[in-house]
Design an enzyme around this catalytic site. Sequence first.
Site, short mmCIF file in Angstrom:
data_model
loop_
_atom_site.label_atom_id
_atom_site.label_comp_id
_atom_site.label_asym_id
_atom_site.label_seq_id
_atom_site.Cartn_x
_atom_site.Cartn_y
_atom_site.Cartn_z
N GLY D 147 0.83 -1.20 0.00
CA GLY D 147 0.00 0.00 0.00
C GLY D 147 0.86 1.25 0.00
O GLY D 147 2.06 1.20 0.27
N CYS D 148 0.23 2.38 -0.30
CA CYS D 148 0.99 3.63 -0.44
C CYS D 148 1.52 4.11 0.91
O CYS D 148 2.72 4.35 1.06
CB CYS D 148 0.13 4.69 -1.10
N TYR D 149 0.63 4.25 1.89
CA TYR D 149 1.10 4.68 3.22
C TYR D 149 2.14 3.71 3.77
O TYR D 149 3.19 4.14 4.26
CB TYR D 149 -0.07 4.78 4.20
#
Lengths: 345, 345, 345, 345
Positions: D147-149
Site C-alpha cells: 500500500g501507499c502509506y
Amino acid sequence: MLKVGIIGATGYVGAELLRLLLNHPKVKVEAISSVSYEGEEISSIYKNFYGVTNLICENQYEVIKKCDVIYAALPHGLSEEIAELVFKGNKVLIDLGADFRLENEEDYKTWYGKDYKFKDLHKESIYALPEFNRDKIKDSKIIANPGCYPTSIELGLMPLLKNSLIKTDNIICDSKSGATGAGRGLTLKSHYPELNENFSPYGIGSHRHTPEIEECLSKIADEKVQVTFTPHLLPINRGIVSTIYCSPKSKNVNLEKLHKLYSEFYKNEAFINVLPLGETASIKEVKHTNFCNISLHLNHRKDGIIIVSAIDNMIKGAAGQAIQNMNIVFGFEETEGLKLISFGN
Amino acid sequence: MLKVGIIGATGYVGAELLRLLLNHPKVKVEAISSVSYEGEEISSIYKNFYGVTNLICENQYEVIKKCDVIYAALPHGLSEEIAELVFKGNKVLIDLGADFRLENEEDYKTWYGKDYKFKDLHKESIYALPEFNRDKIKDSKIIANPGCYPTSIELGLMPLLKNSLIKTDNIICDSKSGATGAGRGLTLKSHYPELNENFSPYGIGSHRHTPEIEECLSKIADEKVQVTFTPHLLPINRGIVSTIYCSPKSKNVNLEKLHKLYSEFYKNEAFINVLPLGETASIKEVKHTNFCNISLHLNHRKDGIIIVSAIDNMIKGAAGQAIQNMNIVFGFEETEGLKLISFGN
Amino acid sequence: MLKVGIIGATGYVGAELLRLLLNHPKVKVEAISSVSYEGEEISSIYKNFYGVTNLICENQYEVIKKCDVIYAALPHGLSEEIAELVFKGNKVLIDLGADFRLENEEDYKTWYGKDYKFKDLHKESIYALPEFNRDKIKDSKIIANPGCYPTSIELGLMPLLKNSLIKTDNIICDSKSGATGAGRGLTLKSHYPELNENFSPYGIGSHRHTPEIEECLSKIADEKVQVTFTPHLLPINRGIVSTIYCSPKSKNVNLEKLHKLYSEFYKNEAFINVLPLGETASIKEVKHTNFCNISLHLNHRKDGIIIVSAIDNMIKGAAGQAIQNMNIVFGFEETEGLKLISFGN
Amino acid sequence: MLKVGIIGATGYVGAELLRLLLNHPKVKVEAISSVSYEGEEISSIYKNFYGVTNLICENQYEVIKKCDVIYAALPHGLSEEIAELVFKGNKVLIDLGADFRLENEEDYKTWYGKDYKFKDLHKESIYALPEFNRDKIKDSKIIANPGCYPTSIELGLMPLLKNSLIKTDNIICDSKSGATGAGRGLTLKSHYPELNENFSPYGIGSHRHTPEIEECLSKIADEKVQVTFTPHLLPINRGIVSTIYCSPKSKNVNLEKLHKLYSEFYKNEAFINVLPLGETASIKEVKHTNFCNISLHLNHRKDGIIIVSAIDNMIKGAAGQAIQNMNIVFGFEETEGLKLISFGN
C-alpha cells in the site's frame, strides 16, 4: 552522443530543459551555467535533481566551449552576445529568450526598449515554430524558440489564416497561464497567499508577446494580422489555455468543415491533437507533455468561431519545443526525448 | 425583526444565504427547507453551522407559511409554483433561480426547454439588478435575482451601453468562475484531482446565462445587444472575473474620460468600486464580499476597450445581491448585513 | 467608542486585525502604523480596503498617542519598547508578537537569542489564553496574545492536563498550518510554484513555539510537561490542524467519558466546539472564524488518545483571539465583533 | 517484448500503470480491462491518452489470456479469483490491491471482513517491498504490491528496526496524502469546493493500512511492532509525507551516526534518497517519480527521533513500485521505465 549545454540552467525553463535532456537518448548534457549559482551543484538548488545528476553550474563560456548545442534560457538582451560566440564557433544556439524572435527591429525597440547589437546575426536566425516552418529550421544555427503564449495562439489559428478564412483586423486572444510562466523570481504577485484562490488579467495592452504574435500570424496569413491579446495569471503551476475569438469572412460557417480542415492540416503532426467536435481542450491532458490540444467551437449565433488551444507553458511553450527544434536540426526523430504522457494530475 | 426563510437551504447558495442572514441585524431566519434533508439539522449537513444555529430543515410549505420573505435557491423550473403561493400570501419572494429572469418567454423555452406555467406571475416579477433598476425593485414582490456571470458582465458594461458608446453587434465576454458556481452536486468535472491544476472553458455557445445577458444589456442600451459569452471553470472556490472586449463607436477613445464616466456613473453605489487607472480588478479583493470591482483598459492599438469586472459569485453573484434586494424592498440601509471586507485569502 | 490602533498594520496579522476591528461595533480604528509604508493609504497596499477605509499609515508613536488600546503585530524584539510607552501612558497593549509570551526569561534567551530589556514590564504582562485564564486577563494592561500553533495545542490538551489524565513526558504534537502563517515576506518557500502541490514539515526540533507550548501546558497541568512539536506547511492560505498524540495514565480509556469531560469543560465557551464522537475536526468549518473545533479519538489498540484541534491561524490563532482578549479587558460581550461563520470555502 | 495487461485500467492506479508501461522499453501493453467501460477506448475515458494509444477496454479474461504479466488494480476482494487463473496459467500477477498483502488471515478478516477463498495461493504470494525482500520477489508469481502509506512508513523505519535501535511498542506514524489516493469515485469529501483549502485527518484508529504496516514492520524488526497510524487528506493531487516519531532504546542518540547508518543501508538502492542532514523531505522532489526521499531529525530535547519519508503515492506508492517489482521478476534493470525526474511543479 550530441553534447548539449544550458546557459541559465537555474531558472524554471533552464531546469525543465535539464530535466528533459537528461532523459533524451541522443544527447549528453555536458555543461550548464548560472550567474547566480556558479560553482554550485544543480542538485543543491533544485533538489529534484538530488540522486539524479552531479552537474555543477559553470560559467557560460565553458558551456559554449564544451558543447555542440547550446540552449540559452535568459532574460531578454542577454542572448545576442552568446549567439555571436556560438555562431562563430559553428555551433547551434537554441535561444528560449526574446532576442531573436522578432524580425522587425522597430518592434523590438518599441516593446523591449533596446536596439539589436549584432544585426547580421538576426539574418541567420529563424523563428522556429516547427508546425509552421520546419524546413527552414533544419538549416538554421540560431533558433529562436517561440514564446509560450504565442505558441498556443499561433497553432490555434494557423489553419484558418493559411486559408484566409477569417477577418484579420482584430482577433481576440484571451490567454490564461500557470504561475511557472512568471518565473522563479520572488514577487508579491507570486507569493502563495496572494496568488492562491486569486485570478486576474495582467499586462493588458502591454504584454511583450503581442508583437511576436502579430508578426508570426501575419507571416502565416501573408497579410497584416492584428490581435487584442490579454494574458491572465492562473493559480496553478503549469499550462496555458488560449480562448481565441475570430470572425469568419463568409457568413456560413460549418463546424464540421472547420474540423475537417484542422484535422487534415495537422494530420502529420506528432504533437498537435485536434479534438473531436463536442470536446473542449483543457490543461489537464497536455500538462507535462509537448502536446498542443485544439478544440473548435461556434458562438450561439453561429456567426463567430472560438478556438481553444492548450499547451504546457514549460514544455510545448518552452523546453519541449526547444528540444523538438533540436531534433529537427539534427535529423533525430521529432518525438525523441518528448514521448511524454500526461496523467492530468 | 423580519421573518425570513430559505427554500433549498442545503445547496451552496442556500447555505451562503443562511450564513449571511444569520448575521443580518434586521431579520430572523425563521425556517429553512431542503427536499433531500428534511428533518435534519442544518449543522449536521454543513458543519460550519455547528455551534451557530439549531435550525432544522423543514418542507417548503412550512417556510412559506412562517416567513415574510422567502428566498428560493432551487434548480430552474421549481420556483414558479412557490411564487404562486408566496404571491397569493402577499409575501415577498426572492428567487435565486432562473425561472423569472427572462422576460422573453420564447428565450426561456429555447434555452431551458420549458413553458411558463403561471404566465401572469411573470408580469409581477422584476429582474433585480439594483444598480440598474433599484426603483422598480422597491415595488416588486417577485424578485428575480440575476445570475452570477450576468451580474459581472452587466455591471461592467452598463455605463458604456447607457451612453451608447460602443458597438452592440458582438461584445466578447470571456468569463472565469470558481468551482462553487457548479454547485454541490457530485460530478467528475468537480472531482478534486480532475479540477485541481486544471482549467478550461465549458458550455461554449450554449450556456444558459447567454439570453439573460443579452436581454438585460439590450434593456440597458435600449437597443439590441449581442454577445459572445464563454464561461471557464477556475480551480478556486469562489469568484468570477469577466474580461469584456468591446469596440468604441468613435475612433478616439480616451481612457481618462472613460474612467471619469464610470466613476461618475457609480459614485453613489456602495458596492461598486471603479478602480484607479493602472490597476486591474481581481478576485482577491472582492472574495467574501458584495463588491463588484471594475477596471478599465485599452488594447495596444488603443482602438479596443477592455473591461475587467470581478465579483464573488456566491455573494454579489447570488446570496449577497439577494439580500441587497431585500434591503431595497424593505427600506433597510442597502449595505445592512453586507458590510463584508475581503482579506483576499 | 473605544479608540484602537494597530502598530504593524501592513503585515498579514495587522491587516486581519484591521479587517475585523472595522466591523467591531464598540471600537473605532483611530490610527494604524507601518514602518515600510508610512504615509501611504492602507487601501493602496491592501486593495481589499479600497472603498472601505481611508486610513493612512502613520508612525507608531502617533498610534500610541491617539489610541486607548494598541495592538502590536510585529516581529519579536520590537514590542518591549512599545509596551513601556503604552504602560506609562496607562493604556492597554495587546501584543501579537512573542516578546511577552514566555515567563521564563532563560527560555526566551535560548530560543530567541535576546535578553529582556524591561524586566519589570514582564511582571505586568499576562499570557492571555481566555479559556485558561480569563480572570487574570481582565486585570492586565499588557496582554501577550498566544501564538497560533500553541493556541491549537493548548486548547486541545487543557481538559486532559487539568485533570492529570495523561503522561506528560512526551506528548507528540504534529501540527499543520496554512501559508499565511509564514507572513507576507517573500521567500522561495512561499513562492507559488514551490509551495503549490507541495507539503513538508519544517523547523523540526527548533520551532520557537516549542517553549511557549511547554510553559503553558506545564501551568495548566501544574507539573512539567514535555512535548515533541513538529510544524508543517500546508498549500492553503489559512488554518491549523494539530494532531496530538498522548498516553493515558490509566490503561482503560473510555472515549465516551473523555467526550463528556471535554463537553463539560468547555460548555460555557463561545468559541470552542467539542465535536460529536465520530466526527473529525477540519479546517473548513473554522476558517474565517474565531472557533476552535476539537475532536477526540483513540488509536486502534484503544491505548492511545488522539486529539484533533482546528483553528484559523489568522483569527483564533492571532487577530480574533486578540480582539477576544480586548473584549474581556473592557467588559464587552466576548463574542463582540467575532460572530463569524465559516462557509468552508 | 513482454506482453503486459492491466485489469482495472480505468481507476487512477490503473491509468497510471498504463501511462508508465506505454513508455517502458521492454514491454508491450497488450490488453486492458474495465468493468465499467468495457468496449470503450481508454482515450475517451482518460483524454490524456488521446493521440497516444488506441487501446480498448476488454474484459479481464481477455487480459489474462493475452498477457504474460497481469497487473490488477482493483478494490479488495476481487483479486483472488484472478490470481487463481493467472497462477494456473503459469503467468505472473502483480496485484495492487489488498488481497495478498497480509500473511495473517485473522488480520484480513478483522480489518476487511472477509475470509480468504483460495488459501493455498497465499502461500505462493509475496509482500513485495523491493528494498526489504528483493530476493524473494524474484522467485514469486503472485506479487502483492504494498500500500501507499505502508511503503512510505516501512522504508522510513527499516534501518532503525533492522538494527533494533528503537522501542517498538508504539511508533507514531502521522501520514498525509494527496487526493488521488482516495481514487476516482465521486464523494463529497473529494468534491472540489469541499477539499480545496481544507485539511483533516480521517479514519483515525481504523485505516486498513494499519495491520499491513504492523505486519511488515514486525517482519523487518523480527519482533512485534506496534504503531499508531493516522492518515490525513491533503488538498493536492499527489504525494505522501509520513512524519514518524520513535524513541531510541539508548539514551544517547547521535544524528550523524543515524545518518551514516541510513546512507549505508540504502547506498545501493536506486530509488531511495537519504537526504543530507539539515534538509527535510518534501513532496515536491519525489512527485511524478519512483523515489522515496528520507530525512532524519531529532526533537528539541534530542531524546526522540523524527523521520520524514516522502513518496509519490501513485508511483512509488503504487504503479511505479509495481513496475519495479516486474523488473525484478524478469531480470530487467530495476530502473527500467522508471527513470522519472520531478520538476516539483
